[in-house]
Design a protein around this motif. Structure first.
Motif, PDB file in Angstrom:
ATOM      1  N   HIS A 191       0.839  -1.191   0.000  1.00  0.00           N
ATOM      2  CA  HIS A 191       0.000   0.000   0.000  1.00  0.00           C
ATOM      3  C   HIS A 191       0.877   1.245   0.000  1.00  0.00           C
ATOM      4  O   HIS A 191       1.866   1.304   0.734  1.00  0.00           O
ATOM      5  N   GLU A 192       0.518   2.212  -0.788  1.00  0.00           N
ATOM      6  CA  GLU A 192       1.215   3.493  -0.733  1.00  0.00           C
ATOM      7  C   GLU A 192       0.917   4.126   0.621  1.00  0.00           C
ATOM      8  O   GLU A 192      -0.165   3.949   1.188  1.00  0.00           O
ATOM      9  N   ALA A 193       1.884   4.847   1.148  1.00  0.00           N
ATOM     10  CA  ALA A 193       1.783   5.392   2.513  1.00  0.00           C
ATOM     11  C   ALA A 193       0.507   6.193   2.735  1.00  0.00           C
ATOM     12  O   ALA A 193      -0.121   6.094   3.785  1.00  0.00           O
ATOM     13  N   HIS A 194       0.091   6.983   1.775  1.00  0.00           N
ATOM     14  CA  HIS A 194      -1.099   7.826   1.957  1.00  0.00           C
ATOM     15  C   HIS A 194      -2.401   7.018   1.907  1.00  0.00           C
ATOM     16  O   HIS A 194      -3.461   7.536   2.200  1.00  0.00           O
ATOM     17  N   ARG A 195      -2.331   5.734   1.582  1.00  0.00           N
ATOM     18  CA  ARG A 195      -3.521   4.885   1.517  1.00  0.00           C
ATOM     19  C   ARG A 195      -3.609   3.882   2.670  1.00  0.00           C
ATOM     20  O   ARG A 195      -4.426   2.974   2.653  1.00  0.00           O
ATOM     21  N   GLN A 246      -3.291   3.472   7.064  1.00  0.00           N
ATOM     22  CA  GLN A 246      -3.084   4.018   8.403  1.00  0.00           C
ATOM     23  C   GLN A 246      -2.278   3.020   9.200  1.00  0.00           C
ATOM     24  O   GLN A 246      -2.473   1.816   9.089  1.00  0.00           O
ATOM     25  N   TYR A 247      -1.372   3.518   9.999  1.00  0.00           N
ATOM     26  CA  TYR A 247      -0.499   2.666  10.784  1.00  0.00           C
ATOM     27  C   TYR A 247      -0.430   3.204  12.204  1.00  0.00           C
ATOM     28  O   TYR A 247      -0.886   4.314  12.494  1.00  0.00           O
ATOM     29  N   SER A 253       0.876   5.025  15.327  1.00  0.00           N
ATOM     30  CA  SER A 253       1.639   6.274  15.367  1.00  0.00           C
ATOM     31  C   SER A 253       2.974   6.170  16.090  1.00  0.00           C
ATOM     32  O   SER A 253       3.831   7.019  15.913  1.00  0.00           O
ATOM     33  N   GLU A 255       7.060   3.212   7.222  1.00  0.00           N
ATOM     34  CA  GLU A 255       7.112   2.627   5.874  1.00  0.00           C
ATOM     35  C   GLU A 255       7.510   1.149   5.908  1.00  0.00           C
ATOM     36  O   GLU A 255       7.348   0.431   4.925  1.00  0.00           O
TER      37      GLU A 255
END
Length: 86
Positions: free
Chosen positions: A27-31, A33-34, A36, A42
């Motif tokens: 998944h691209e980072a902007h798509r 949620q991980y 915090s 990444e």
């Protein structure tokens, strides 16, 4: 990464070499949620394994340990790995 994950599952669950059904989804980072608190978001790695019921707790623990060790060896921090067995 795919070979590392498969090798761990194969070893822990004693699967034959031909019993492969594995995929990698990035998944691209902007798509995505991980959590915090991650130092390197990444590198967050979520592994979902669908398997038949009946594996012992010891087998599952061995799988987790092998998988984390294997992924740490290729540069993924241990606290960035989440493994689900379903």
């Amino acid at each position: 990464m795919l070979n590392n994950v498969f090798h761990c599952v194969q070893t822990a669950f004693q699967l034959p070499e031909y019993d492969r059904n594995i995929r990698l989804v990035v998944h691209e980072a902007h798509r995505f949620q991980y959590m915090s608190h991650l130092a390197k978001p990444e590198y967050f790695t979520l592994i979902s394994i669908d398997c038949f019921a009946g594996r012992s707790l010891e087998t599952k623990c061995n799988l987790y340990k092998q998988m984390v060790k294997s992924l740490v060896e290729i540069g993924i921090p241990a606290d960035h790995i989440l493994i689900h067995l379903r």
